[in-house]
Design a protein around this motif. Sequence first.
Motif, PDB file in Angstrom:
ATOM      1  N   LEU A 147     -11.623 -17.805  19.157  1.00  0.00           N
ATOM      2  CA  LEU A 147     -11.112 -17.160  20.328  1.00  0.00           C
ATOM      3  C   LEU A 147     -11.114 -17.816  21.680  1.00  0.00           C
ATOM      4  N   LYS A 148     -12.184 -18.458  21.933  1.00  0.00           N
ATOM      5  CA  LYS A 148     -11.899 -19.343  23.257  1.00  0.00           C
ATOM      6  C   LYS A 148     -10.948 -20.444  22.981  1.00  0.00           C
ATOM      7  N   LYS A 149     -11.097 -21.085  21.926  1.00  0.00           N
ATOM      8  CA  LYS A 149     -10.006 -22.243  21.668  1.00  0.00           C
ATOM      9  C   LYS A 149      -8.691 -21.621  21.717  1.00  0.00           C
ATOM     10  N   SER A 150      -8.484 -20.611  21.167  1.00  0.00           N
ATOM     11  CA  SER A 150      -7.074 -19.889  21.188  1.00  0.00           C
ATOM     12  C   SER A 150      -6.607 -19.506  22.691  1.00  0.00           C
ATOM     13  N   PHE A 151      -7.582 -19.025  23.445  1.00  0.00           N
ATOM     14  CA  PHE A 151      -7.273 -18.605  24.860  1.00  0.00           C
ATOM     15  C   PHE A 151      -6.890 -19.888  25.618  1.00  0.00           C
ATOM     16  N   LYS A 152      -7.984 -21.091  25.331  1.00  0.00           N
ATOM     17  CA  LYS A 152      -7.525 -22.119  26.112  1.00  0.00           C
ATOM     18  C   LYS A 152      -6.166 -22.983  25.701  1.00  0.00           C
ATOM     19  N   LEU A 153      -5.845 -22.875  24.410  1.00  0.00           N
ATOM     20  CA  LEU A 153      -4.477 -23.252  24.142  1.00  0.00           C
ATOM     21  C   LEU A 153      -3.335 -22.524  24.696  1.00  0.00           C
ATOM     22  N   SER A 154      -3.466 -21.239  24.699  1.00  0.00           N
ATOM     23  CA  SER A 154      -2.525 -20.268  25.236  1.00  0.00           C
ATOM     24  C   SER A 154      -2.284 -20.628  26.712  1.00  0.00           C
ATOM     25  N   ILE A 155      -3.262 -20.925  27.669  1.00  0.00           N
ATOM     26  CA  ILE A 155      -3.339 -20.918  29.006  1.00  0.00           C
ATOM     27  C   ILE A 155      -2.658 -22.439  29.163  1.00  0.00           C
ATOM     28  N   ARG A 156      -3.013 -23.371  28.282  1.00  0.00           N
ATOM     29  CA  ARG A 156      -2.788 -24.797  28.638  1.00  0.00           C
ATOM     30  C   ARG A 156      -1.167 -24.848  28.388  1.00  0.00           C
TER      31      ARG A 156
ATOM     32  N   ARG B 222       3.542 -31.469  43.631  1.00  0.00           N
ATOM     33  CA  ARG B 222       2.137 -31.916  43.556  1.00  0.00           C
ATOM     34  C   ARG B 222       1.425 -30.457  44.084  1.00  0.00           C
ATOM     35  N   LEU B 223       1.897 -29.990  45.003  1.00  0.00           N
ATOM     36  CA  LEU B 223       1.158 -28.750  45.331  1.00  0.00           C
ATOM     37  C   LEU B 223       1.189 -27.778  44.467  1.00  0.00           C
ATOM     38  N   PHE B 224       2.396 -27.610  43.758  1.00  0.00           N
ATOM     39  CA  PHE B 224       2.324 -26.642  42.618  1.00  0.00           C
ATOM     40  C   PHE B 224       1.247 -26.955  41.729  1.00  0.00           C
ATOM     41  N   LEU B 225       1.420 -28.180  41.166  1.00  0.00           N
ATOM     42  CA  LEU B 225       0.590 -28.481  40.203  1.00  0.00           C
ATOM     43  C   LEU B 225      -1.049 -28.372  40.486  1.00  0.00           C
ATOM     44  N   GLN B 226      -1.383 -28.485  41.987  1.00  0.00           N
ATOM     45  CA  GLN B 226      -2.769 -28.161  42.410  1.00  0.00           C
ATOM     46  C   GLN B 226      -3.062 -26.707  42.011  1.00  0.00           C
ATOM     47  N   VAL B 227      -2.029 -25.922  42.516  1.00  0.00           N
ATOM     48  CA  VAL B 227      -2.161 -24.550  42.344  1.00  0.00           C
ATOM     49  C   VAL B 227      -2.274 -23.960  40.989  1.00  0.00           C
ATOM     50  N   MET B 228      -1.444 -24.651  40.004  1.00  0.00           N
ATOM     51  CA  MET B 228      -1.685 -24.113  38.631  1.00  0.00           C
ATOM     52  C   MET B 228      -2.899 -24.619  38.075  1.00  0.00           C
ATOM     53  N   ALA B 229      -3.432 -25.850  38.512  1.00  0.00           N
ATOM     54  CA  ALA B 229      -4.704 -26.373  37.860  1.00  0.00           C
ATOM     55  C   ALA B 229      -5.829 -25.366  38.525  1.00  0.00           C
ATOM     56  N   SER B 230      -5.825 -25.043  39.667  1.00  0.00           N
ATOM     57  CA  SER B 230      -6.706 -24.121  40.240  1.00  0.00           C
ATOM     58  C   SER B 230      -6.684 -22.556  39.544  1.00  0.00           C
ATOM     59  N   LEU B 231      -5.324 -22.198  39.258  1.00  0.00           N
ATOM     60  CA  LEU B 231      -5.224 -20.813  38.678  1.00  0.00           C
ATOM     61  C   LEU B 231      -5.757 -21.139  37.183  1.00  0.00           C
ATOM     62  N   HIS B 232      -5.421 -22.120  36.649  1.00  0.00           N
ATOM     63  CA  HIS B 232      -5.839 -22.594  35.162  1.00  0.00           C
ATOM     64  C   HIS B 232      -7.369 -22.203  35.152  1.00  0.00           C
ATOM     65  N   ASP B 233      -7.980 -22.949  35.984  1.00  0.00           N
ATOM     66  CA  ASP B 233      -9.627 -22.874  36.058  1.00  0.00           C
ATOM     67  C   ASP B 233     -10.079 -21.560  36.259  1.00  0.00           C
ATOM     68  N   SER B 234      -9.353 -20.743  37.382  1.00  0.00           N
ATOM     69  CA  SER B 234      -9.874 -19.437  37.590  1.00  0.00           C
ATOM     70  C   SER B 234      -9.667 -18.340  36.368  1.00  0.00           C
TER      71      SER B 234
ATOM     72  N   GLU C 172     -12.693 -16.448  34.470  1.00  0.00           N
ATOM     73  CA  GLU C 172     -12.420 -15.091  34.575  1.00  0.00           C
ATOM     74  C   GLU C 172     -12.581 -14.712  33.031  1.00  0.00           C
ATOM     75  N   PHE C 173     -11.895 -15.324  32.451  1.00  0.00           N
ATOM     76  CA  PHE C 173     -12.092 -14.807  30.852  1.00  0.00           C
ATOM     77  C   PHE C 173     -13.486 -15.040  30.291  1.00  0.00           C
ATOM     78  N   GLU C 174     -14.195 -16.068  30.641  1.00  0.00           N
ATOM     79  CA  GLU C 174     -15.488 -16.375  30.137  1.00  0.00           C
ATOM     80  C   GLU C 174     -16.434 -15.206  30.909  1.00  0.00           C
ATOM     81  N   SER C 175     -16.129 -14.950  32.057  1.00  0.00           N
ATOM     82  CA  SER C 175     -16.844 -13.795  32.699  1.00  0.00           C
ATOM     83  C   SER C 175     -16.787 -12.466  31.953  1.00  0.00           C
TER      84      SER C 175
END
Length: 170
Positions: free
Chosen positions: A14-23, A51-63, A67-70
Amino acid sequence: MGDLITGSARNSNLKKSFKLSIRCLYGACSIEEFNKAFPTFGPAERERLRRLFLQVMASLHDSIEEEFESICQETRVGSALANLEQLVEEQNLDILPADKTKLQDIKDKLLREKKEEIQFLKGQLQEVVEQNTSMKSRIEGLKTQDFPATTNAVKKLKRCNTDVYDSLCH
């Protein structure tokens, strides 16, 4: 048990599938598409914006991952999946169906088939007994009958053998 839950194959999948879909979302916008979205900006501005867009996307990705883990921990998804895995394993080990009506149907069918087989074998046995009785009566009839022609032929054969023997020996 915590290790079992986090080590559960279903939980891991489940976790791998979620991470692949987010990626996929993270890398969904190519440089060309990004530049098309901002045609009025100059190259240096588009690069800073990208570059700003990529930073926002990386931060959003981590968030999103956090949130999924939580949510998974709060709802005890790992525990539920481990229990599901255990139930599936137990079900695979149980070779008899749980439905008692199916067991009764199987039992009734087997009983019916065995009764039919017994009746068939009884019929065959009766036929063999009748054939044996018939042959015994024929044999008894043959024993009591006198066959004069056969008796005469045997006597003639003995006489002939005796005559040939006598002529050879004398």
